[in-house]
Scaffold this motif. Structure first.
Motif, PDB file in Angstrom:
ATOM      1  N   LEU A  72      37.557  36.693  41.121  1.00 29.47           N
ATOM      2  CA  LEU A  72      38.796  37.173  41.730  1.00 29.47           C
ATOM      3  C   LEU A  72      39.711  37.749  40.652  1.00 29.47           C
ATOM      4  O   LEU A  72      39.985  37.087  39.643  1.00 29.47           O
ATOM      5  N   PRO A  73      40.193  38.981  40.829  1.00 26.36           N
ATOM      6  CA  PRO A  73      41.097  39.554  39.816  1.00 26.36           C
ATOM      7  C   PRO A  73      42.335  38.687  39.613  1.00 26.36           C
ATOM      8  O   PRO A  73      42.907  38.163  40.581  1.00 26.36           O
ATOM      9  N   THR A  74      42.714  38.532  38.371  1.00 21.40           N
ATOM     10  CA  THR A  74      43.892  37.728  38.056  1.00 21.40           C
ATOM     11  C   THR A  74      45.117  38.222  38.815  1.00 21.40           C
ATOM     12  O   THR A  74      45.948  37.429  39.261  1.00 21.40           O
ATOM     13  N   GLU A  75      45.221  39.543  38.992  1.00 24.11           N
ATOM     14  CA  GLU A  75      46.378  40.107  39.680  1.00 24.11           C
ATOM     15  C   GLU A  75      46.472  39.615  41.126  1.00 24.11           C
ATOM     16  O   GLU A  75      47.569  39.379  41.636  1.00 24.11           O
ATOM     17  N   SER A  76      45.322  39.471  41.785  1.00 28.76           N
ATOM     18  CA  SER A  76      45.329  38.981  43.164  1.00 28.76           C
ATOM     19  C   SER A  76      45.730  37.517  43.229  1.00 28.76           C
ATOM     20  O   SER A  76      46.493  37.107  44.105  1.00 28.76           O
ATOM     21  N   PHE A  77      45.229  36.717  42.288  1.00 28.36           N
ATOM     22  CA  PHE A  77      45.597  35.302  42.289  1.00 28.36           C
ATOM     23  C   PHE A  77      47.066  35.141  41.911  1.00 28.36           C
ATOM     24  O   PHE A  77      47.761  34.283  42.471  1.00 28.36           O
ATOM     25  N   ARG A  78      47.555  35.963  40.987  1.00 28.95           N
ATOM     26  CA  ARG A  78      48.973  35.916  40.625  1.00 28.95           C
ATOM     27  C   ARG A  78      49.845  36.252  41.839  1.00 28.95           C
ATOM     28  O   ARG A  78      50.862  35.592  42.080  1.00 28.95           O
ATOM     29  N   HIS A  79      49.438  37.260  42.587  1.00 31.61           N
ATOM     30  CA  HIS A  79      50.154  37.631  43.806  1.00 31.61           C
ATOM     31  C   HIS A  79      50.179  36.444  44.779  1.00 31.61           C
ATOM     32  O   HIS A  79      51.226  36.109  45.347  1.00 31.61           O
ATOM     33  N   TYR A  80      49.011  35.831  44.948  1.00 32.06           N
ATOM     34  CA  TYR A  80      48.914  34.665  45.840  1.00 32.06           C
ATOM     35  C   TYR A  80      49.833  33.535  45.375  1.00 32.06           C
ATOM     36  O   TYR A  80      50.537  32.921  46.185  1.00 32.06           O
TER      37      TYR A  80
END
Length: 220
Positions: free
Chosen positions: A32-40
Motif C-alpha cells: 500500500l502506498p505510504t500516501e494512501s495510508f497517510r491519508h487514511y
C-alpha cells in the motif's frame, strides 16, 4: 436467528466488497502506498474524534449500567487511540503536526460522522447503537481476515495487530450483545430502523477505505 446474526447476513455483499478493497489487499501484502495510508490515518484521526463524542452520547442515553460502562469506556479508548496516532503512526508515516492541523474531513469521513451524529441527536438509542456497531464488527472481521495472510515484515503490522487482537474481538462481542439486547425488546418498526442504521454505517465503512485508497478530496 438473532437480530445481530440476521443483519450480519443481510450485509454479506457489503462485507465481501470491503474485504476485496484494494486498500486492504495492499495493506496485507505491504505494498500500500505510504500516501494512501497517510491519508487514511489523517481521516481516521478526524473520525475518531467525532466517534468518541457519539459513544459518549450513547453512554448517556444507555438504559443499563452495562451500556453506560461499555460506551463510556469506548469513548475513552477512541480518544486514546486518536492520541496514539499522533505519537506513533503519524511519526512513522511522516505526518507532521501542521498536516494534522490542516486536515479537513473528506466527503466520506464527514458523511459518516455526520450520519452517526444525526442518529445520536434525532433517532432512538436502539438505532444509535446499531449504527455504532459496524465500526467494531467490520474492523474485527477485517483484522481477522488480514492477519493470517499479511506478509512479514510489514510496515502496517501494528495496525493489523490492533484490529486482530483478542481484546478488540471481546469489545466487539460486548457491543454486539448490547445491540442484541436492545433489539430483543424493541418493536418491529424499531428493529427495522436499527437494521437500516447498521446497513448504512457498513456502507460508510466501504466508502471510508475506498476514499483513502483514492486519496479523495472535495471535488469542488
Amino acid at each position: 436467528m438473532s437480530f445481530c446474526d440476521t443483519i450480519w447476513q443481510d450485509v454479506a455483499p457489503l462485507r465481501r466488497a470491503i474485504l476485496a478493497q484494494p486498500f486492504l489487499a495492499e495493506l496485507a501484502d505491504g505494498s500500500l502506498p505510504t500516501e494512501s495510508f497517510r491519508h487514511y490515518m489523517l481521516q481516521d484521526s478526524l473520525y475518531l474524534a467525532e466517534y468518541a463524542r457519539v459513544l459518549a452520547i450513547a453512554a448517556a442515553r444507555a438504559p443499563t449500567a452495562a451500556g453506560r460502562l461499555e460506551f463510556s469506556d469506548g469513548a475513552k479508548v477512541a480518544v486514546q487511540v486518536e492520541q496514539a496516532l499522533h505519537q506513533a503512526f503519524f511519526v512513522q508515516f511522516g505526518v507532521t503536526p501542521e498536516m494534522a492541523r490542516q486536515a479537513e474531513a473528506t466527503p466520506a469521513c464527514l458523511g459518516y460522522t455526520s450520519y452517526l451524529a444525526s442518529l445520536a441527536a434525532t433517532r432512538s438509542y436502539e438505532e444509535l447503537i446499531a449504527g455504532i456497531l459496524p465500526c467494531f464488527w467490520v474492523y474485527w472481521e477485517v483484522g481477522c481476515d488480514i492477519k493470517p495472510r499479511a506478509v512479514s515484515p510489514n510496515p502496517y503490522a501494528a495496525w493489523i495487530d490492533t484490529y486482530a487482537a483478542p481484546s478488540f474481538g471481546e469489545a466487539t462481542d460486548r457491543v454486539r450483545a448490547l445491540v442484541g439486547e436492545a433489539a430483543a425488546s424493541a418493536t418491529p418498526t424499531t428493529r427495522a430502523a436499527m437494521a437500516t442504521a447498521f446497513r448504512n454505517a457498513t456502507r460508510y465503512e466501504w466508502m471510508f477505505w475506498d476514499s483513502a485508497y483514492r486519496r479523495e478530496t472535495w471535488p469542488i
